[in-house]
Design a protein around this motif. Structure first.
Motif, PDB file in Angstrom:
ATOM      1  N   ARG A 115     -43.566  72.185 -33.596  1.00 55.53           N
ATOM      2  CA  ARG A 115     -44.184  72.332 -32.283  1.00 55.53           C
ATOM      3  C   ARG A 115     -44.480  73.804 -32.017  1.00 55.53           C
ATOM      4  O   ARG A 115     -43.625  74.659 -32.242  1.00 55.53           O
ATOM      5  CB  ARG A 115     -43.269  71.768 -31.198  1.00 55.53           C
ATOM      6  N   PHE A 169     -40.040  64.422 -31.852  1.00 61.33           N
ATOM      7  CA  PHE A 169     -40.667  65.734 -31.727  1.00 61.33           C
ATOM      8  C   PHE A 169     -42.185  65.640 -31.882  1.00 61.33           C
ATOM      9  O   PHE A 169     -42.933  66.385 -31.251  1.00 61.33           O
ATOM     10  CB  PHE A 169     -40.092  66.698 -32.759  1.00 61.33           C
ATOM     11  N   ASP A 172     -44.297  65.125 -28.710  1.00 59.53           N
ATOM     12  CA  ASP A 172     -44.237  66.163 -27.686  1.00 59.53           C
ATOM     13  C   ASP A 172     -45.509  66.148 -26.838  1.00 59.53           C
ATOM     14  O   ASP A 172     -46.627  66.059 -27.358  1.00 59.53           O
ATOM     15  CB  ASP A 172     -44.070  67.525 -28.358  1.00 59.53           C
ATOM     16  N   GLY A 176     -47.829  67.632 -29.719  1.00 64.43           N
ATOM     17  CA  GLY A 176     -47.664  66.466 -30.572  1.00 64.43           C
ATOM     18  C   GLY A 176     -48.584  66.483 -31.793  1.00 64.43           C
ATOM     19  O   GLY A 176     -49.563  67.236 -31.856  1.00 64.43           O
ATOM     20  N   VAL A 290     -35.003  66.846 -24.277  1.00 65.85           N
ATOM     21  CA  VAL A 290     -34.930  65.981 -25.451  1.00 65.85           C
ATOM     22  C   VAL A 290     -33.680  65.123 -25.364  1.00 65.85           C
ATOM     23  O   VAL A 290     -32.684  65.483 -24.717  1.00 65.85           O
ATOM     24  CB  VAL A 290     -34.954  66.791 -26.763  1.00 65.85           C
TER      25      VAL A 290
END
Length: 451
Positions: A115, A169, A172, A176, A290
């Motif tokens: 990310r 993850f 995201d 993403g 998260v």
């Protein structure tokens, strides 16, 4: 994929950190542009800047270390602001190094789960510092179970390998992605500007047979399952650079440790903690959403009696005043360990830009409260949970312009900073450690604060 492929790997070729340190003699200082502060968790005794004035950069270069960090926090910014900040840091570092007669190279340190602003940041560095021969792409972070094998990035749990694109993850809201093969990921994130055909891979077999040749390509992906693999790659990179090659590094935390000539070291011991942590109670700050962070907070609350002051995100976005929350946190911290957190429901926008704007507003509210609490109650330490949260706490709440990374609280994870003024800061990423890790770290810190 898992046990069979891992069992078929050639034996690890041991590459001692001392061998890298010997190869570093006379090489440029590495300026690590860290898009959040968690990149420091694998190293120790390196400087960190949260500002990048000429005086700050000059101080960092004067320390004589093989690398230093500049906390840019660009992962919390939109693309235009991230590009402008990266450009400013690179130009300042080049100007100061030039006046000192020193050479520098740049590492863009980002998330080991892919990310961040790529290829934007490496493109900006390349334009500001001069076009490199290639971008070295090495996101592996073996300490946290992020490995690259056969050009694919994986999450490792024992012998089980999960493609990173199949993880939370990859979903995201801001960064993403769909691809786990890094060549395809580069093409995806660049919008096709860098096709997969322009990405070369250095495989694990080559790294371990001792004959590493860096290919000619716009992007070079490095396999890595253990740190020795990264150190083998670093030796090849240093040899190529001595021969005139120029690279920009886009890397995870483990590459920085390898490139700085450091090996894995045990966490800080009790004596070191006692010398660093003040007496009193700690202030814990949580902004990460998260799932791992939420589970860790639940286990912390189950194991330790602590005060919890929560900022309701919806109320913050409506402009609710924060005076009462701040007063509650100040009062609590005078009596016991205190957690200040955002509410656990993640609020996102309609698109990437709106999601970032919401995150910035919430972070500004959280760090504003923390700044006032730290000023009024003087905590023994501050622990910040989440990468962007840690950055904002360091820069906005503590005003920790210059600091030293003293070491880790867990093996290769969770770094302790000693700012040149103010309380020590524990930088705890949102996505690392098992469910008990946060409570374990707080236990050690509280024991040191009571010693």
């Amino acid at each position: 994929m898992g046990t069979d492929r891992l069992a078929a790997l050639p034996p690890v070729r041991e590459v001692p950190a001392e061998q890298v340190r010997e190869a570093l003699v006379g090489t440029p200082t590495v300026v690590v542009l860290d898009d959040d502060p968690t990149g420091t968790q694998t190293v120790r005794d390196l400087p960190v800047l949260t500002r990048w004035t000429a005086d700050d950069v000059d101080w960092a270069l004067a320390q004589g270390t093989p690398a230093f960090f500049v906390l840019t926090n660009t992962r919390s910014l939109g693309p235009d602001d991230a590009a402008a900040r990266t450009r400013e840091v690179v130009r300042t570092c080049l100007a100061v190094a030039g006046r000192r007669g020193m050479d520098v190279v740049f590492a863009s340190r980002s998330d080991s789960t892919l990310r961040g602003h790529f290829p934007l940041e490496t493109d900006v560095i390349a334009r500001a510092a001069g076009a490199p021969d290639a971008v070295i792409l090495a996101p592996a972070f073996p300490d946290a179970g992020r490995v690259t094998l056969d050009g694919v990035h994986w999450l490792r749990d024992g012998d089980r390998l999960t493609p990173v694109a199949d993880s939370e993850f990859a979903a995201d809201a801001t960064f993403g992605y769909r691809s786990s093969r890094l060549a395809t990921w580069v093409a995806e994130k660049s919008g096709g500007a860098i096709p997969a055909a322009d990405v070369a891979e250095v495989g694990i077999e080559e790294l371990r047979d001792g004959e590493v040749t860096l290919p000619r390509s716009r992007v070079i992906v490095l396999d890595a399952v253990v740190d020795d693999d990264l150190r083998a790659a670093v030796l090849a990179i240093l040899a190529a650079e001595r021969a005139g090659a120029r690279y920009v590094y886009r890397v995870g935390p483990s590459f920085v440790r390898a490139r700085a000539g450091q090996g894995a070291q045990p966490p800080l011991d009790d004596a070191e903690l006692s010398r660093t942590v003040a007496r009193g109670h700690g202030l814990l700050v949580a902004g990460s959403h998260v799932g791992r962070t939420s589970r860790q907070l639940e286990r912390l609350a189950a194991r330790r009696d602590l005060a919890h002051v929560e900022l309701d995100v919806a109320a913050v976005l409506e402009g609710a005043p924060l005076d009462e929350i701040t007063a509650d946190a100040v009062d609590a911290l005078k009596r016991r360990t205190t957690l200040v957190s955002t509410s656990r429901t993640l609020v996102t926008g309609r698109d990437e830009a709106e999601s970032l704007a919401i995150a910035r507003r919430v972070s500004a509210a959280l760090t504003g409260v923390v700044r006032q609490v730290v000023h009024a109650a003087e905590p023994a330490y501050v622990l910040a949970k989440g990468g962007i949260t840690s950055s904002d706490v360091a820069t906005e709440s503590l005003r920790a312009d210059r600091a030293w990374v003293r070491g880790s609280m867990l093996p290769g994870l969770v770094s302790l900073w000693a700012p040149t003024s103010g309380p020590p800061l524990v930088v705890f990423p949102g996505n690392v450690g098992d469910d008990e890790a946060l409570a374990d770290v707080v236990d050690r810190l509280e024991e040191a604060a009571c010693a």
